[in-house]
Motif scaffolding. Structure first.
Motif: not given
Length: 581
Positions: A414-417, A445-449, A477-478
């Motif tokens: 996962p990548v956080s921003l 998919s945006f499950e990694w973001l 999105i998380r």
């Protein structure tokens, strides 16, 4: 039935009705309101005694003269807005406040109404001008003594009224312990323009110039004319250097469009000096002298400049303006100025990588005194935060897509921003909410973001953001909270929002007497809300020791790994063990 002898009013009306022209003549002559009839070009044909009294002339002195000879309009231009050639669909009546020019040289404030007298073809061939002398609040006539504080050419306060208002403003500022600013404005090279145009046209130009300046000044502030081509602006209650500079720049911008005189286009600029109370002076005369001196300093630099009394302040604000210009340039060409690095997030027990945080870096850091994060507040104030945020998201999407397509383990992380607070608002610069912008990124998919929302954006007013956050959640999105424990958060709201993580800064340990207990309490509170805490900012062994045993599984900081370019991540990951599932 009433007898005829008991109805004298009706009889009188009957008699007058037989002679309407005589009735109109008597009304015109005996009216206490000044009345003037002109031809279609504005030349006087007929006046009544009341107008002669107001203007201080005999009726014989008025015939054939243009009506404009007897008043000065406070609007620009002052000529008649309607003529005999005016199309019939244009309004044929208007009203404005003017200064009536008396034969003795004095000016009298009057309300002038102009009505067009139409011919059989509905064309204005004559005009009726009505002059009503203005009265004070208690009904007394306003005479020339009431206008001793008004500049007759521009209608602005003159030096006498400015000095009175400035004295009151200084006294109030001293009592309230507030600041104020005085801007001294000198129109560059106006004498040469005035000499070439003639003084009548020069006066008209000053009136238009005053109107432009007046539009840039708040109603609670004062714009005054000192005489000739010099003006002063008094800024009350908000006399900071920044606000004074902003007003000065607006005043200079107001003069940028060319002025017209016949078929000529004239460019004007202003030199502006700024003095501040109480920094530069504490009384009326000294403050004005200081502002005038700063104006001379500005004029020495060339036309259209501004300067403060304190030259260091001028230099500081000049540097501030330069920095803002550079930042704006960088935001509008981000690929030339920024790059995205990634800092690993680790499980503190296994030290396996559990995710990455996208971090901004300069491509040419030697050009800047601080890293990009130092300027985020400035970017938000300039309205540029959303643009930069979107570039970061697009870059992270491109990097993730490349990792995923190449089969790299990085594609599983996962990548956080971090989001800027402005991105929570629905009304962005392009009117596209964040979820709509993300839908156009062509991701399955945006499950990694993970998007990190600043804690200071989670105050009591969350109505504007809650719907957006829930729409982001529906995209997969998380969501995380950035800076928990450092800023106040409305906990009932937080419990209702779809957050999965929150960062807690390890440096809180050194910021408070009971810093470690604050970090521990923050982590326990987050765990109770089913929000996973991440201890960030662990940059050395002392901080790692200080937060040892705190109820948080995930950690991040330079002690474990600094942020690195995307190309360096794969080698680092190979050397530091597998990705945690």
């Amino acid at each position: 039935m009433t007898e005829k002898g008991n109805r004298p009013p009706g009889k009188q009306l009957h008699v007058l009705a037989q002679h309407p022209a005589r009735l109109v003549q008597h009304a015109f002559e005996q009216s206490q309101t000044g009345l003037v009839i002109t031809d279609g070009d504005g030349n006087i044909l007929l006046v009544n005694d009341a107008f002669c009294r107001i203007a201080g002339v005999d009726s014989a002195e008025t015939r054939g003269w243009p009506i404009e000879h007897f008043y000065l309009s406070r609007r620009i231009p002052s000529h008649l807005p309607v003529t005999a050639e005016t199309p019939p669909n244009v309004t044929h009546s208007w009203q404005q406040e003017v200064l009536c020019r008396r034969a003795d040289g004095e000016s009298l404030p009057v309300l002038m109404t102009v009505d067009a007298i139409l011919d059989a073809h509905q064309q204005p061939r004559h005009f009726l001008h009505t002059f009503v002398q203005l009265t004070s609040a208690n009904g007394e006539w306003l005479d020339d003594r009431h206008w001793i504080h008004i500049d007759p050419i521009t209608g602005l306060p003159n030096w006498l009224l400015l000095r009175d208002r400035l004295g009151h403003a200084l006294a109030q500022a001293e009592r309230a312990d507030t600041t104020l600013a005085l801007l001294f404005i000198d129109i560059d090279r106006f004498k040469a323009i005035n000499d070439s145009l003639g003084h009548t046209e020069g006066d008209r130009m000053l009136g238009e110039l005053a109107q432009r300046l007046q539009r840039e000044v708040r109603s609670r502030d004062t714009l005054a004319r000192l005489g000739s081509d010099q003006f002063v602006v008094l800024l009350e209650k908000d006399g900071t250097p920044e606000s004074a500079q902003l007003v000065a720049e607006r005043l200079q911008e107001a003069l940028e469009p060319p002025f017209t005189s016949g078929d000529r286009y004239l460019l004007m600029t202003a030199s502006i000096g700024i003095a501040l109370y109480p920094t530069d002076a504490q009384d009326v005369e000294t403050l004005l002298t200081a502002a005038r001196g700063a104006m001379f300093t500005a004029r020495k630099k060339g036309p259209g400049r501004l300067a403060f009394v304190d030259h260091r302040l001028t230099a500081q604000l000049k540097e501030k303006h330069r920095l803002e210009t550079l930042l704006s340039e960088a935001i509008h060409m981000p690929n030339q100025h920024f790059e995205l690095h990634y800092q690993p997030e680790l499980d503190r027990r296994s030290l396996h990588c559990t995710g990455l945080e996208a971090v901004l870096r300069w491509k040419r850091p030697t050009r800047w005194q601080h890293p990009p994060g130092h300027y985020l507040d400035t970017l938000a104030r300039l309205g540029l935060g959303v643009r930069l945020n979107r570039w970061m998201i697009q870059t992270a999407v491109a990097d993730h897509r490349q990792w995923h397509d190449s089969g790299s383990d990085l594609g599983r992380l996962p990548v956080s921003l971090q989001l800027c607070e402005s991105h929570l608002a629905q009304d962005t610069f392009d009117h596209r909410p964040l979820d709509l912008f993300l839908r156009h990124q062509e991701m399955n998919s945006f499950e990694w973001l993970t998007l990190k929302v600043p804690a200071h954006g989670l105050g009591s007013d969350l109505d504007r953001a809650i719907h957006l956050l829930k729409r982001l959640e529906r995209l997969g999105i998380r969501l995380a909270v950035e800076g928990f424990g450092r800023d106040s958060v409305d906990l009932p709201w937080l419990a209702r929002l779809p957050f999965q993580k929150a960062t807690v800064d390890a440096r809180l340990v050194g910021m408070h007497h009971d810093g470690r207990r604050l970090v521990e309490a923050s982590c326990r509170m987050l765990n109770a809300l089913d929000i996973e805490p991440v201890i960030v900012g662990i940059d050395d062994e002392s901080l790692a020791t200080a937060v040892e045993g705190v109820s948080a599984r995930l950690v991040q900081g330079n002690l474990y790994s600094p942020a690195m370019a995307a190309a360096a991540l794969s080698p680092w990951l190979e050397a530091h063990g597998p990705v945690e599932e």
